[in-house]
Motif scaffolding. Structure first.
Motif, PDB file in Angstrom:
ATOM      1  N   PHE A 272       0.841  -1.195   0.000  1.00 55.89           N
ATOM      2  CA  PHE A 272       0.000   0.000   0.000  1.00 55.89           C
ATOM      3  C   PHE A 272       0.876   1.244   0.000  1.00 55.89           C
ATOM      4  O   PHE A 272       1.912   1.297   0.670  1.00 55.89           O
ATOM      5  N   SER A 273       0.440   2.249  -0.756  1.00 56.01           N
ATOM      6  CA  SER A 273       1.095   3.562  -0.726  1.00 56.01           C
ATOM      7  C   SER A 273       0.051   4.613  -1.051  1.00 56.01           C
ATOM      8  O   SER A 273      -0.551   4.589  -2.133  1.00 56.01           O
ATOM      9  N   PHE A 274      -0.188   5.526  -0.126  1.00 55.03           N
ATOM     10  CA  PHE A 274      -1.227   6.534  -0.301  1.00 55.03           C
ATOM     11  C   PHE A 274      -0.933   7.737   0.585  1.00 55.03           C
ATOM     12  O   PHE A 274      -0.016   7.712   1.398  1.00 55.03           O
ATOM     13  N   GLY A 275      -1.710   8.785   0.435  1.00 52.44           N
ATOM     14  CA  GLY A 275      -1.593   9.953   1.305  1.00 52.44           C
ATOM     15  C   GLY A 275      -1.562  11.290   0.592  1.00 52.44           C
ATOM     16  O   GLY A 275      -2.088  12.285   1.098  1.00 52.44           O
ATOM     17  N   VAL A 276      -0.952  11.336  -0.606  1.00 54.13           N
ATOM     18  CA  VAL A 276      -0.821  12.620  -1.305  1.00 54.13           C
ATOM     19  C   VAL A 276      -2.184  13.194  -1.653  1.00 54.13           C
ATOM     20  O   VAL A 276      -2.416  14.398  -1.507  1.00 54.13           O
ATOM     21  N   ASN A 277      -3.104  12.358  -2.086  1.00 54.15           N
ATOM     22  CA  ASN A 277      -4.430  12.870  -2.439  1.00 54.15           C
ATOM     23  C   ASN A 277      -5.236  13.278  -1.217  1.00 54.15           C
ATOM     24  O   ASN A 277      -6.047  14.203  -1.285  1.00 54.15           O
ATOM     25  N   ASP A 278      -5.026  12.602  -0.094  1.00 57.90           N
ATOM     26  CA  ASP A 278      -5.675  13.047   1.138  1.00 57.90           C
ATOM     27  C   ASP A 278      -5.199  14.453   1.498  1.00 57.90           C
ATOM     28  O   ASP A 278      -5.974  15.299   1.947  1.00 57.90           O
ATOM     29  N   ALA A 279      -3.904  14.703   1.289  1.00 62.27           N
ATOM     30  CA  ALA A 279      -3.306  15.989   1.670  1.00 62.27           C
ATOM     31  C   ALA A 279      -3.535  17.090   0.640  1.00 62.27           C
ATOM     32  O   ALA A 279      -3.299  18.269   0.941  1.00 62.27           O
ATOM     33  N   ASN A 280      -3.983  16.735  -0.535  1.00 63.84           N
ATOM     34  CA  ASN A 280      -4.155  17.727  -1.598  1.00 63.84           C
ATOM     35  C   ASN A 280      -5.287  18.703  -1.272  1.00 63.84           C
ATOM     36  O   ASN A 280      -6.103  18.468  -0.380  1.00 63.84           O
TER      37      ASN A 280
END
Length: 216
Positions: free
Chosen positions: A82-90
């Motif tokens: 899993f790799s995520f987070g940038v879109n949450d922070a956008n």
């Protein structure tokens, strides 16, 4: 006859940085890992790139388990990445000097815990932390600051579930190869060289090598 050894079925979940947007070779870092497993380790591993552009943890938590189970076969070992987070922070909204995140830190934390907690019960799981966006103007600086907060939350969540976590935020913020690749891309997605770099960082990670049986 091939001398390759049959390896894992690996599901790679996340957003456009998993999918490989702006990658001239297509396939992003999952494709590169699969290629190296075959070429260097002689393992005929099946890699599933399950990244969706612009997806937040809200979308990911609704789909990942169904998609993973479709690809899991009892005869072969499975691995979930899993790799995520940038879109949450956008930026979700822009009101002059103020912007809001697409997913709040609290909600992102809950989503991440739900995803990783359930995944770690289903199959061996690795978590690759979010990568920095371009170190540039006010907008990107704000996203990187938000990512610092999410990264700390994710680190603690990973420890709580005893899931290996590759912290890449500081590395990619300072790494000139990554930052130059972002400048040649769109500031959020690198060009081919950035995906090469990201694949190298993951490949050299001890927990990845242990998970796929390259080291004990």
């Amino acid at each position: 006859m091939s001398k390759a050894t049959t390896g894992h079925r690996i599901c790679c979940f996340g957003d456009s940085l998993v999918n490989g947007v702006r990658d001239g070779e297509k396939g992003g870092w999952p494709m590169r890992l699969g290629r190296r497993l075959l070429g260097e380790a002689k393992r005929e591993t099946t890699i599933y790139n399950l990244g969706i552009r612009a997806e937040t943890t809200e979308g990911l938590k609704a789909r990942w388990k169904f998609e993973a189970e479709l690809r899991m076969v009892a005869e072969f070992p499975s691995l979930l990445l899993f790799s995520f987070g940038v879109n949450d922070a956008n930026h979700a909204e822009d009101r002059g000097e103020e912007t809001t995140m697409r997913v709040s830190p609290a909600k992102s934390a809950v989503n991440a815990a739900e995803i990783i907690g359930e995944a770690s019960k289903l199959a061996p799981t690795l978590w690759i932390g979010p990568q920095a966006v371009i170190d540039g103007g006010k907008s990107s600086q704000e996203i990187n600051e938000r990512l610092e907060g999410l990264n700390q939350i994710y680190l603690e969540t990973a420890r709580g579930f005893d899931v290996p976590y590759l912290d890449l935020l500081g590395t990619t913020l300072a790494d000139e190869i990554w930052q130059r690749a972002l400048r040649r891309g769109d500031g959020y997605h690198p060009d081919k060289t950035g995906y090469d770099r990201l694949a190298d960082l993951i490949w050299d990670w001890n927990d990845w090598q242990k998970a796929v049986g390259l080291i004990d």
